[in-house]
Design a protein around this motif. Structure first.
Motif, PDB file in Angstrom:
ATOM      1  N   UNK A  26       0.827  -1.208   0.000  1.00 11.77           N
ATOM      2  CA  UNK A  26       0.000   0.000   0.000  1.00 11.77           C
ATOM      3  C   UNK A  26       0.862   1.260   0.000  1.00 11.77           C
ATOM      4  N   UNK A  27       1.929   1.255   0.769  1.00 13.30           N
ATOM      5  CA  UNK A  27       2.820   2.416   0.820  1.00 13.30           C
ATOM      6  C   UNK A  27       3.505   2.635  -0.519  1.00 13.30           C
ATOM      7  N   UNK A  28       3.934   1.548  -1.156  1.00  4.44           N
ATOM      8  CA  UNK A  28       4.585   1.676  -2.456  1.00  4.44           C
ATOM      9  C   UNK A  28       3.625   2.209  -3.511  1.00  4.44           C
ATOM     10  N   UNK A  29       2.375   1.773  -3.460  1.00  9.99           N
ATOM     11  CA  UNK A  29       1.378   2.289  -4.405  1.00  9.99           C
ATOM     12  C   UNK A  29       1.184   3.781  -4.189  1.00  9.99           C
ATOM     13  N   UNK A  30       1.077   4.191  -2.932  1.00 10.22           N
ATOM     14  CA  UNK A  30       0.903   5.611  -2.626  1.00 10.22           C
ATOM     15  C   UNK A  30       2.095   6.419  -3.121  1.00 10.22           C
ATOM     16  N   UNK A  31       3.312   5.937  -2.871  1.00  6.26           N
ATOM     17  CA  UNK A  31       4.513   6.651  -3.313  1.00  6.26           C
ATOM     18  C   UNK A  31       4.579   6.723  -4.835  1.00  6.26           C
ATOM     19  N   UNK A  32       4.206   5.634  -5.523  1.00  5.58           N
ATOM     20  CA  UNK A  32       4.210   5.637  -6.984  1.00  5.58           C
ATOM     21  C   UNK A  32       3.225   6.653  -7.543  1.00  5.58           C
ATOM     22  N   UNK A  33       2.049   6.746  -6.932  1.00  6.87           N
ATOM     23  CA  UNK A  33       1.055   7.730  -7.388  1.00  6.87           C
ATOM     24  C   UNK A  33       1.557   9.156  -7.182  1.00  6.87           C
ATOM     25  N   UNK A  34       2.199   9.402  -6.052  1.00 10.06           N
ATOM     26  CA  UNK A  34       2.756  10.728  -5.778  1.00 10.06           C
ATOM     27  C   UNK A  34       3.880  11.050  -6.760  1.00 10.06           C
ATOM     28  N   UNK A  35       4.715  10.050  -7.062  1.00  6.64           N
ATOM     29  CA  UNK A  35       5.818  10.259  -8.008  1.00  6.64           C
ATOM     30  C   UNK A  35       5.299  10.597  -9.397  1.00  6.64           C
ATOM     31  N   UNK A  36       4.205   9.977  -9.796  1.00  8.29           N
ATOM     32  CA  UNK A  36       3.629  10.272 -11.108  1.00  8.29           C
ATOM     33  C   UNK A  36       3.178  11.722 -11.194  1.00  8.29           C
ATOM     34  N   UNK A  37       2.633  12.255 -10.102  1.00  5.64           N
ATOM     35  CA  UNK A  37       2.201  13.650 -10.081  1.00  5.64           C
ATOM     36  C   UNK A  37       3.395  14.588 -10.207  1.00  5.64           C
ATOM     37  N   UNK A  38       4.540  14.164  -9.657  1.00  4.26           N
ATOM     38  CA  UNK A  38       5.724  15.022  -9.638  1.00  4.26           C
ATOM     39  C   UNK A  38       6.534  14.941 -10.920  1.00  4.26           C
ATOM     40  N   UNK A  39       6.174  14.067 -11.851  1.00  3.73           N
ATOM     41  CA  UNK A  39       6.948  13.849 -13.067  1.00  3.73           C
ATOM     42  C   UNK A  39       6.582  14.803 -14.207  1.00  3.73           C
ATOM     43  N   UNK A  40       5.878  15.864 -13.914  1.00  2.00           N
ATOM     44  CA  UNK A  40       5.494  16.815 -14.952  1.00  2.00           C
ATOM     45  C   UNK A  40       6.677  17.723 -15.301  1.00  2.00           C
ATOM     46  N   UNK A  41       6.848  18.016 -16.585  1.00  2.00           N
ATOM     47  CA  UNK A  41       7.939  18.872 -17.039  1.00  2.00           C
ATOM     48  C   UNK A  41       7.514  20.340 -16.989  1.00  2.00           C
ATOM     49  N   UNK A  42       8.460  21.188 -16.599  1.00  2.00           N
ATOM     50  CA  UNK A  42       8.224  22.626 -16.562  1.00  2.00           C
ATOM     51  C   UNK A  42       9.359  23.308 -17.296  1.00  2.00           C
ATOM     52  N   UNK A  43       9.034  24.201 -18.221  1.00  2.00           N
ATOM     53  CA  UNK A  43      10.081  24.886 -18.983  1.00  2.00           C
ATOM     54  C   UNK A  43      10.219  26.330 -18.510  1.00  2.00           C
ATOM     55  N   UNK A  44      11.334  26.959 -18.880  1.00  2.00           N
ATOM     56  CA  UNK A  44      11.553  28.367 -18.563  1.00  2.00           C
ATOM     57  C   UNK A  44      11.921  28.633 -17.117  1.00  2.00           C
ATOM     58  N   UNK A  45      12.580  27.694 -16.471  1.00  2.00           N
ATOM     59  CA  UNK A  45      12.942  27.874 -15.069  1.00  2.00           C
ATOM     60  C   UNK A  45      14.295  28.575 -14.941  1.00  2.00           C
ATOM     61  N   UNK A  46      14.410  29.381 -13.930  1.00  2.00           N
ATOM     62  CA  UNK A  46      15.682  30.015 -13.588  1.00  2.00           C
ATOM     63  C   UNK A  46      16.444  29.077 -12.654  1.00  2.00           C
ATOM     64  N   UNK A  61      10.681  14.100   0.415  1.00  2.00           N
ATOM     65  CA  UNK A  61      11.169  12.729   0.610  1.00  2.00           C
ATOM     66  C   UNK A  61      11.321  12.427   2.099  1.00  2.00           C
ATOM     67  N   UNK A  62      11.815  13.378   2.865  1.00  2.00           N
ATOM     68  CA  UNK A  62      11.950  13.185   4.313  1.00  2.00           C
ATOM     69  C   UNK A  62      10.581  12.976   4.959  1.00  2.00           C
ATOM     70  N   UNK A  63       9.602  13.769   4.550  1.00  2.00           N
ATOM     71  CA  UNK A  63       8.257  13.621   5.099  1.00  2.00           C
ATOM     72  C   UNK A  63       7.654  12.273   4.742  1.00  2.00           C
ATOM     73  N   UNK A  64       7.848  11.833   3.507  1.00  2.00           N
ATOM     74  CA  UNK A  64       7.315  10.540   3.083  1.00  2.00           C
ATOM     75  C   UNK A  64       7.933   9.408   3.891  1.00  2.00           C
ATOM     76  N   UNK A  65       9.254   9.477   4.116  1.00  2.00           N
ATOM     77  CA  UNK A  65       9.909   8.435   4.920  1.00  2.00           C
ATOM     78  C   UNK A  65       9.382   8.450   6.347  1.00  2.00           C
ATOM     79  N   UNK A  66       9.176   9.644   6.904  1.00  2.00           N
ATOM     80  CA  UNK A  66       8.662   9.756   8.269  1.00  2.00           C
ATOM     81  C   UNK A  66       7.235   9.197   8.345  1.00  2.00           C
ATOM     82  N   UNK A  67       6.388   9.514   7.368  1.00  2.00           N
ATOM     83  CA  UNK A  67       5.029   8.988   7.347  1.00  2.00           C
ATOM     84  C   UNK A  67       5.025   7.468   7.227  1.00  2.00           C
TER      85      UNK A  67
END
Length: 77
Positions: A26-46, A61-67
């Motif tokens: 269950x934890x791995x599924x939750x982490x995988x879903x969160x990782x998918x949300x974070x995999x979006x590309x953003x252009x024009x960053x400083x 990542x620290x919060x996820x490990x603590x949870x």
């Protein structure tokens, strides 16, 4: 005759055992879903934006490990 009061604690024990056996999955599924949300590309960053994002990812990542550790401790009897 077995009363409802005797059956309830046994049912709870069975549910806790099933949860304990599957908490890693269950934890791995939750982490995988969160990782998918974070995999979006953003252009024009400083450069400073990238530093800020790196800091945010490290803290996340620290919060996820603590949870995860908290969930595991709560699942252990």
């Amino acid at each position: 005759m077995i009363s409802m009061d005797d059956e309830l604690p046994e049912a709870i024990k069975k549910c806790l055992k099933i949860l304990e056996e599957n908490i890693d999955i269950l934890s791995n599924i939750e982490l995988d879903l969160e990782d998918q949300k974070e995999d979006e590309l953003t252009s024009g960053l400083e450069l400073h934006d990238l530093y800020d994002m790196t800091s945010d990812v490290a803290e996340s990542a620290k919060l996820k490990r603590a949870e995860f550790s908290l969930m595991r401790r709560k699942a252990d009897p």
